[in-house]
Write a protein that holds these residues in place. Structure first.
Motif, short mmCIF file in Angstrom:
data_model
loop_
_atom_site.label_atom_id
_atom_site.label_comp_id
_atom_site.label_asym_id
_atom_site.label_seq_id
_atom_site.Cartn_x
_atom_site.Cartn_y
_atom_site.Cartn_z
N GLN A 72 9.79 -0.07 -1.27
CA GLN A 72 10.82 0.52 -0.41
C GLN A 72 11.46 -0.51 0.50
O GLN A 72 12.01 -0.16 1.54
CB GLN A 72 10.19 1.65 0.42
CG GLN A 72 9.67 2.80 -0.43
CD GLN A 72 8.77 3.71 0.37
OE1 GLN A 72 9.15 4.20 1.42
NE2 GLN A 72 7.58 3.93 -0.12
N GLU A 97 5.63 -2.38 8.21
CA GLU A 97 5.83 -1.75 6.91
C GLU A 97 6.79 -2.58 6.06
O GLU A 97 6.63 -2.69 4.84
CB GLU A 97 6.34 -0.32 7.07
CG GLU A 97 5.32 0.64 7.66
CD GLU A 97 4.03 0.73 6.85
OE1 GLU A 97 4.10 0.65 5.61
OE2 GLU A 97 2.95 0.85 7.46
N LYS A 100 4.89 -5.53 4.77
CA LYS A 100 3.98 -5.08 3.71
C LYS A 100 4.72 -4.92 2.38
O LYS A 100 4.23 -5.32 1.32
CB LYS A 100 3.35 -3.73 4.08
CG LYS A 100 2.00 -3.86 4.75
CD LYS A 100 1.15 -2.63 4.51
CE LYS A 100 1.51 -1.48 5.42
NZ LYS A 100 0.58 -0.36 5.36
N ASN A 101 5.89 -4.33 2.47
CA ASN A 101 6.67 -4.13 1.25
C ASN A 101 7.15 -5.47 0.68
O ASN A 101 7.16 -5.65 -0.53
CB ASN A 101 7.85 -3.18 1.51
CG ASN A 101 7.44 -1.71 1.38
OD1 ASN A 101 7.63 -1.10 0.35
ND2 ASN A 101 6.86 -1.15 2.44
N GLN A 154 -1.79 -5.70 -0.80
CA GLN A 154 -1.30 -4.45 -1.36
C GLN A 154 -1.59 -4.42 -2.85
O GLN A 154 -1.49 -5.44 -3.54
CB GLN A 154 0.20 -4.34 -1.14
CG GLN A 154 0.61 -4.22 0.30
CD GLN A 154 0.10 -2.94 0.93
OE1 GLN A 154 0.33 -1.85 0.41
NE2 GLN A 154 -0.59 -3.06 2.05
C1 LIG Z 1 6.25 0.21 1.89
O1 LIG Z 1 6.49 0.97 3.04
C2 LIG Z 1 6.13 2.33 2.90
C3 LIG Z 1 6.64 3.11 4.10
O2 LIG Z 1 6.13 2.65 5.30
C4 LIG Z 1 4.61 2.42 2.77
O3 LIG Z 1 4.20 3.76 2.66
C5 LIG Z 1 4.22 1.65 1.52
O4 LIG Z 1 2.81 1.61 1.42
C6 LIG Z 1 4.76 0.25 1.54
N1 LIG Z 1 4.56 -0.34 0.24
C7 LIG Z 1 3.89 -1.45 0.10
C8 LIG Z 1 3.77 -1.97 -1.30
O5 LIG Z 1 3.41 -2.04 1.03
#
Ligand SMILES: *[C@@H]1O[C@H](CO)[C@@H](O)[C@H](O)[C@H]1NC(C)=O
Ligand SMILES: *[C@@H]1O[C@H](CO)[C@@H](O)[C@H](O)[C@H]1NC(C)=O
Length: 200
Positions: A72, A97, A100-101, A154
């Motif tokens: 996302q 977040e 993380k993405n 992740q």
């Molecule tokens: C990306 O962000 C979303 C929303 O905060 C979160 O739920 C999701 O785990 C994240 N994806 C990764 C791969 O970190």
């Protein structure tokens, strides 16, 4: 980036001063930019039909674009319209977040390209050199961008070759075009994060 410049201008401070050593945040933008440049150069050479071994036999320009599944980054890393130049601006932008993405995206592409290279006939040396230069750039970014290291590992979906060289090359084309677009988004996002770190 435009916003960052605007904010820096409004505060009367330059975005970057040459006297200061490179901060962690600046290191992120430097290496994210290097990755984008590398990716663009490999893709441009590969899209040139006359020289292309990577995409020989089809027109990659005309194929669709595939981006990393279940990520996302574009929406999460989009700063809100209500962002202000104050230090509270981070609240309208979920930095963790977003990071993380981005980490997930980088892991997906690094693993995808490594898997692809392993699936190749090892005599395809130009393709291997080109793709390895991209995975090296990803690794350099991961190593030199502190905020990306602080995000937890992740679980990302893994790309699997279909085992048919032609189809896999077409898939590589679509994936690399997607990665190029995603790398632009990542550059923009790390730019916001870096500008924010510099202003705080
Ligand atoms: C990306 O962000 C979303 C929303 O905060 C979160 O739920 C999701 O785990 C994240 N994806 C990764 C791969 O970190
Ligand atoms: C590939 O497709 C693009 C866009 O349709 C076109 O401009 C280009 O000439 C094509 N290249 C070849 C070698 O057919």
């Amino acid at each position: 980036m435009a916003l960052a410049l605007l904010c820096a201008g409004a505060l009367g401070t330059p975005l970057r001063t040459t006297a200061r050593p490179e901060t962690d945040a600046q290191s992120c933008t430097t290496h994210a930019k290097a990755l984008l440049v590398r990716l663009k150069s490999v893709l441009e050479a590969a899209l040139d039909q006359k020289r292309s071994v990577m995409f020989n036999g089809f027109n990659c320009t005309e194929l669709s674009v595939i981006v990393v599944p279940h990520s996302q980054t574009p929406s999460i890393c989009q700063p809100s319209q209500h962002v202000t130049c104050s230090s509270q601006s981070s609240q309208s932008f979920n930095k963790n977040e977003c990071l993380k993405n981005i980490t997930g995206d980088l892991q997906y592409y690094r693993s995808m390209l490594n898997t692809y290279v392993k699936s190749l006939d090892q005599t395809k040396s130009q393709t291997i050199t080109d793709l390895t230069s991209i995975t090296d750039s990803i690794q350099t970014l991961q190593k030199n961008c502190q905020p990306l290291q602080n995000t937890e590992e992740q679980q990302t979906e893994n790309w699997k070759p279909k085992g048919q060289a032609f189809e896999d090359r077409m898939d590589l084309c679509k994936q690399l075009k997607g990665f190029h677009i995603r790398a632009i988004t990542i550059n923009r996002a790390l730019g916001y994060i870096s500008a924010e770190a510099d202003n705080s």
